[in-house]
Design a protein around this motif. Structure first.
Motif, PDB file in Angstrom:
ATOM      1  N   MET A  41       0.833  -1.207   0.000  1.00 14.70           N
ATOM      2  CA  MET A  41       0.000   0.000   0.000  1.00 14.70           C
ATOM      3  C   MET A  41       0.864   1.251   0.000  1.00 14.70           C
ATOM      4  N   LEU A  42       1.936   1.245   0.777  1.00 10.03           N
ATOM      5  CA  LEU A  42       2.825   2.412   0.828  1.00 10.03           C
ATOM      6  C   LEU A  42       3.516   2.611  -0.524  1.00 10.03           C
ATOM      7  N   ALA A  43       3.839   1.540  -1.199  1.00  8.71           N
ATOM      8  CA  ALA A  43       4.432   1.666  -2.535  1.00  8.71           C
ATOM      9  C   ALA A  43       3.462   2.371  -3.479  1.00  8.71           C
ATOM     10  N   GLN A  44       2.179   2.028  -3.386  1.00  7.55           N
ATOM     11  CA  GLN A  44       1.177   2.682  -4.234  1.00  7.55           C
ATOM     12  C   GLN A  44       1.015   4.160  -3.876  1.00  7.55           C
ATOM     13  N   VAL A  45       1.081   4.455  -2.585  1.00  6.48           N
ATOM     14  CA  VAL A  45       1.005   5.852  -2.140  1.00  6.48           C
ATOM     15  C   VAL A  45       2.206   6.627  -2.671  1.00  6.48           C
ATOM     16  N   CYS A  46       3.383   6.035  -2.546  1.00  2.00           N
ATOM     17  CA  CYS A  46       4.593   6.707  -3.035  1.00  2.00           C
ATOM     18  C   CYS A  46       4.534   6.916  -4.542  1.00  2.00           C
ATOM     19  N   LEU A  47       3.977   5.961  -5.248  1.00  2.00           N
ATOM     20  CA  LEU A  47       3.807   6.108  -6.693  1.00  2.00           C
ATOM     21  C   LEU A  47       2.908   7.315  -6.994  1.00  2.00           C
ATOM     22  N   ALA A  48       1.841   7.467  -6.240  1.00  2.00           N
ATOM     23  CA  ALA A  48       0.936   8.601  -6.431  1.00  2.00           C
ATOM     24  C   ALA A  48       1.606   9.931  -6.088  1.00  2.00           C
ATOM     25  N   LEU A  49       2.578   9.880  -5.186  1.00  2.00           N
ATOM     26  CA  LEU A  49       3.319  11.085  -4.784  1.00  2.00           C
ATOM     27  C   LEU A  49       4.554  11.319  -5.659  1.00  2.00           C
ATOM     28  N   LYS A  51       7.106   9.497  -5.882  1.00  2.00           N
ATOM     29  CA  LYS A  51       8.317   9.008  -5.209  1.00  2.00           C
ATOM     30  C   LYS A  51       8.595   7.616  -5.779  1.00  2.00           C
ATOM     31  N   ILE A  52       8.970   7.610  -7.053  1.00  2.00           N
ATOM     32  CA  ILE A  52       9.048   6.366  -7.821  1.00  2.00           C
ATOM     33  C   ILE A  52      10.133   5.438  -7.275  1.00  2.00           C
ATOM     34  N   ASP A  53      11.303   5.976  -6.995  1.00  2.00           N
ATOM     35  CA  ASP A  53      12.391   5.126  -6.501  1.00  2.00           C
ATOM     36  C   ASP A  53      12.048   4.508  -5.148  1.00  2.00           C
ATOM     37  N   LYS A  54      11.409   5.287  -4.283  1.00  2.00           N
ATOM     38  CA  LYS A  54      10.981   4.760  -2.982  1.00  2.00           C
ATOM     39  C   LYS A  54       9.921   3.683  -3.168  1.00  2.00           C
ATOM     40  N   ALA A  55       8.997   3.913  -4.104  1.00  2.00           N
ATOM     41  CA  ALA A  55       7.955   2.924  -4.384  1.00  2.00           C
ATOM     42  C   ALA A  55       8.573   1.609  -4.847  1.00  2.00           C
ATOM     43  N   LYS A  57      11.609   0.492  -4.234  1.00  2.00           N
ATOM     44  CA  LYS A  57      12.311  -0.122  -3.099  1.00  2.00           C
ATOM     45  C   LYS A  57      11.317  -0.831  -2.173  1.00  2.00           C
ATOM     46  N   LEU A  58      10.197  -0.194  -1.907  1.00  2.00           N
ATOM     47  CA  LEU A  58       9.181  -0.785  -1.029  1.00  2.00           C
ATOM     48  C   LEU A  58       8.587  -2.054  -1.626  1.00  2.00           C
ATOM     49  N   ILE A  59       8.248  -2.003  -2.909  1.00  2.00           N
ATOM     50  CA  ILE A  59       7.611  -3.171  -3.518  1.00  2.00           C
ATOM     51  C   ILE A  59       8.611  -4.310  -3.655  1.00  2.00           C
ATOM     52  N   ASP A  60       9.873  -3.991  -3.905  1.00  2.00           N
ATOM     53  CA  ASP A  60      10.889  -5.045  -3.942  1.00  2.00           C
ATOM     54  C   ASP A  60      11.071  -5.684  -2.562  1.00  2.00           C
ATOM     55  N   SER A  61      10.968  -4.874  -1.512  1.00  2.00           N
ATOM     56  CA  SER A  61      11.043  -5.419  -0.144  1.00  2.00           C
ATOM     57  C   SER A  61       9.879  -6.364   0.114  1.00  2.00           C
ATOM     58  N   ALA A  62       8.694  -5.954  -0.312  1.00  2.00           N
ATOM     59  CA  ALA A  62       7.514  -6.799  -0.119  1.00  2.00           C
ATOM     60  C   ALA A  62       7.659  -8.114  -0.893  1.00  2.00           C
ATOM     61  N   GLN A  82       6.101   3.742 -14.698  1.00  2.00           N
ATOM     62  CA  GLN A  82       6.425   5.140 -14.388  1.00  2.00           C
ATOM     63  C   GLN A  82       7.915   5.431 -14.536  1.00  2.00           C
ATOM     64  N   LYS A  83       8.736   4.410 -14.340  1.00  2.00           N
ATOM     65  CA  LYS A  83      10.177   4.566 -14.536  1.00  2.00           C
ATOM     66  C   LYS A  83      10.573   4.381 -16.004  1.00  2.00           C
ATOM     67  N   GLU A  84       9.561   4.151 -16.847  1.00  2.00           N
ATOM     68  CA  GLU A  84       9.749   3.934 -18.278  1.00  2.00           C
ATOM     69  C   GLU A  84      10.611   2.698 -18.559  1.00  2.00           C
ATOM     70  N   LYS A  85      10.468   1.706 -17.709  1.00  2.00           N
ATOM     71  CA  LYS A  85      11.150   0.421 -17.886  1.00  2.00           C
ATOM     72  C   LYS A  85      10.097  -0.591 -18.317  1.00  2.00           C
ATOM     73  N   LEU A  86       9.686  -0.450 -19.569  1.00  2.00           N
ATOM     74  CA  LEU A  86       8.538  -1.215 -20.054  1.00  2.00           C
ATOM     75  C   LEU A  86       8.822  -2.702 -20.202  1.00  2.00           C
ATOM     76  N   VAL A  87      10.034  -3.068 -20.569  1.00  2.00           N
ATOM     77  CA  VAL A  87      10.367  -4.494 -20.700  1.00  2.00           C
ATOM     78  C   VAL A  87      10.288  -5.167 -19.332  1.00  2.00           C
ATOM     79  N   GLU A  88      10.820  -4.497 -18.322  1.00  2.00           N
ATOM     80  CA  GLU A  88      10.758  -5.043 -16.969  1.00  2.00           C
ATOM     81  C   GLU A  88       9.318  -5.052 -16.449  1.00  2.00           C
ATOM     82  N   ALA A  89       8.560  -4.018 -16.784  1.00  2.00           N
ATOM     83  CA  ALA A  89       7.149  -3.960 -16.366  1.00  2.00           C
ATOM     84  C   ALA A  89       6.380  -5.115 -16.979  1.00  2.00           C
TER      85      ALA A  89
END
Length: 144
Positions: A41-49, A51-55, A57-62, A82-89
């Motif tokens: 949830m915090l990753a989604q909040v950070c994405l909305a704010l 804060k892409i790099d933080k998002a 990091k959070l989702i990778d931790s999860a 959002q990081k424009e890493k479409l292949v990874e997405a």
């Protein structure tokens, strides 16, 4: 208790009160830093704010805590877009689809990735897969 706090954060998120949701989830994670739901949830909040790099990091931790929970890969795909890493997405959402091939949202996100990549036939194919699962899926209808 944890679920109620996450539910409250989800309401704040839907109200676009992202800073309040971030604070609430931060407090929760200070007591339990391994709460996968709170991290997601915090990753989604950070994405909305934006804060892409933080998002990320959070989702990778999860994901490191629960690598079999497919919604985490859906959120990660959204962050990677959002990081424009479409292949990874694309790889991330396809991983989610392997675990849960009946989720229209997953196919819809994959259709969106294909649309961004200007792969229109692929976008249409995945939008149609989403619509086969949920004929009223708005994002997929729009993509199609």
């Amino acid at each position: 208790m944890t679920e109620k706090i996450i539910e409250k954060a989800e309401v704040l998120f839907l109200q676009k009160r992202y800073v309040d949701a971030e604070k609430l989830l931060g407090e929760l994670l200070s007591h339990d830093p391994n709460d996968v739901g709170a991290l997601m949830m915090l990753a989604q909040v950070c994405l909305a704010l934006d804060k892409i790099d933080k998002a990320l990091k959070l989702i990778d931790s999860a994901i490191s805590l629960d690598p079999d929970y497919d919604p985490l890969f859906f959120v990660k795909a959204k962050v990677l877009i959002q990081k424009e890493k479409l292949v990874e997405a694309e790889a991330s959402i396809k991983h989610a689809l392997k675990s849960n091939p009946l989720d229209a949202d997953y196919y819809s996100l994959l259709a969106s990735i294909k649309l961004i990549q200007m792969q229109y036939k692929g976008a249409l194919r995945y939008a149609n897969k989403a619509l086969a699962i949920d004929p009223s899926h708005v994002a997929s209808l729009n993509t199609r």
